[in-house]
Structure formats: structure tokens, C-alpha cells
Write a protein that holds these residues in place. Structure first.
Motif: not given
Length: 264
Positions: A26, A40, A157
Motif C-alpha cells: 500500500p 490499496k 485494514d
């Protein structure tokens, strides 16, 4: 027609730096709305499936009342990254042209430290319930995936969630299954209110909310997984997995409670 979430789309203007080493790479980047985002990339790691998990898992968490950085779609132009000197990053950018996913960058946030910050039983139970529900394997002592920003806890995440979509044919069995990996959850020792949270969250996460989130998954991401040529059919499977899992929530709640007893 099922309504969708109102997710903004931004154009990535400048790649600043990778945020950590690893397969997903990322990155911090500037977008055309003047804000910084954690991007992402669809060309990394588990590719589009990780982006789908990030989107669906994050927005489910938001419905349940957790603090989640704003999630946006991030458009990457084919010319972007041509001047990047690192060949691995350049390949990643080339393989990520089109629609990616990004989270608003929380400047100044620090990683949650379980030693330095206590979390009460109710909040710990809520986070454990969420991760058992979405089968998130990535909230351990090694990698908590929680940030402290402005003295408040934020969840990040969720790309390692929804294990079922890596073996698509078994989705119904997996929806009804416990989640044994919850034993490694960083907050499990403090999660003493799982039964109460289960009742509250089961009422809060409505069928309408689930379908609205699932309807937001872009066609391009679904088609790129190669699981089906019908995006609507795939969205139906995601929605069915979530509603079935919610109906069988006692299964994963009991698994978490038993795992907690072994710890405390």
C-alpha cells in the motif's frame, strides 16, 4: 433496484511512498481533492478480492458504529508512475491502472499498543464480534490494524477478511462455520460481553444495509476475480454469505467465548 453507498471517486495525482514492506505494498498518495490517501492497489497481493474485502468489511464496520477512515475509489491513470524509479513499484502501478481503493490518511495517528492502552470489555467484544463475523485473520498482537487518532480508536485494514471468496464453491458451509482463528485476536482476552454485543449487532446490521454495501462493489473488481461472468450473481453470493452468517452468529460467538476461556 438496490441503492448503493455514496462512495466518492478521486484521481491519484502523486505517489509519495510505500507505507510498509510486504506483498501488498500500500502507498501514501495525493489525490485531486487535496487530501492524502492510503492506496490499496488492485495489482497487489490478493488483487481485487482484497479490495472487495476492504470495502465490504470497512463499510460493515461503519454501519456497526466503528470509526473507519473514509473509503473512496481511487482512479489510477495509465500514465501514472512512469517516472517511478523502483521497478517493483512501477510494475505494481502498471498492473493497477483503473479503479483502486483508498482510505483517508489519518495524519499523526499511531498504532494501537495493547500494553499502553486498555480497551473496555464492550468495545473489545464489539471488535472481536466484527472480525469473527467477517472472518478477518489480521487483528493479532503482531499486527493489530488499529490506530489511535485524536485519542480515539480507529479500525483499518480489512483486506484479509472473507476467507470464503478464496474458495467460492464452499461459501454456504463457511457462512455457518465457526472462526477458529479468532483465538489469535489481540482483544479476545478483554472480550467479556460477546453475548450482549451479538444481540445488539444482529439487530443493527439489517438485510437492507448488507445489500446496500454489497451493491457498491464495482463490476470490474468482481469480473476480474474470474469466479463468474455475472456481477449480480456474485453480489448475491456475498449478500447471502453475510445474511446466513448473521443468522448463525451464535456459532462464531460460542467459538470466541470458548477460545477466551482458554486464555483467561
Amino acid at each position: 433496484m438496490v441503492s448503493k453507498l455514496d462512495i466518492r471517486t478521486v484521481n491519484v495525482e502523486r505517489y509519495i511512498l510505500p507505507l510498509r514492506e510486504g506483498g501488498s505494498l500500500p502507498a501514501l498518495a495525493d489525490a485531486d481533492d487535496g487530501f492524502k490517501y492510503v492506496i490499496k492497489f488492485r495489482g497487489a497481493g490478493q488483487r481485487e478480492k482484497a479490495l472487495i474485502a476492504e470495502l465490504v468489511g470497512g463499510e460493515i464496520a461503519r454501519v456497526l458504529g466503528f470509526r473507519i477512515p473514509e473509503i473512496v475509489f481511487a482512479q489510477l491513470d495509465e500514465a501514472f508512475g512512469r517516472s517511478e524509479g523502483d521497478e517493483e513499484i512501477q510494475d505494481l502501478l502498471k498492473g493497477s491502472q483503473g479503479l483502486n481503493l483508498a482510505l483517508h490518511f489519518l495524519s499523526g495517528a499511531v498504532n494501537y499498543d495493547p500494553v499502553a492502552m486498555n480497551i473496555d470489555a464492550e468495545l473489545a467484544s464489539k471488535i472481536v464480534w466484527l472480525d469473527a463475523f467477517i472472518t478477518n485473520v489480521d487483528r493479532s498482537f503482531r499486527n493489530t490494524n488499529m490506530l489511535v487518532w485524536n485519542r480515539e480508536l480507529w479500525l483499518i485494514d480489512h483486506g484479509a477478511s472473507f476467507l470464503f471468496h478464496h474458495s467460492w464453491a464452499n461459501w454456504e458451509k463457511q457462512a455457518k462455520s465457526p472462526f477458529p482463528l479468532i483465538k489469535d485476536h489481540v482483544l479476545l482476552p478483554a472480550a467479556a460481553d460477546l453475548e450482549e454485543v451479538d444481540q445488539a449487532f444482529s439487530a443493527l446490521l439489517t438485510t437492507e444495509a448488507i445489500h446496500k454495501i454489497v451493491a457498491t462493489i464495482p463490476d470490474a473488481w468482481l469480473l476480474a476475480t474470474g469466479e463468474s461472468e455475472d456481477p449480480m450473481e456474485m453480489r448475491s453470493v456475498y449478500a447471502s454469505f453475510l445474511t446466513t452468517r448473521l443468522n448463525y452468529s451464535q456459532t462464531f460467538v460460542n467459538e470466541a467465548k470458548n477460545a477466551r476461556k482458554a486464555l483467561v
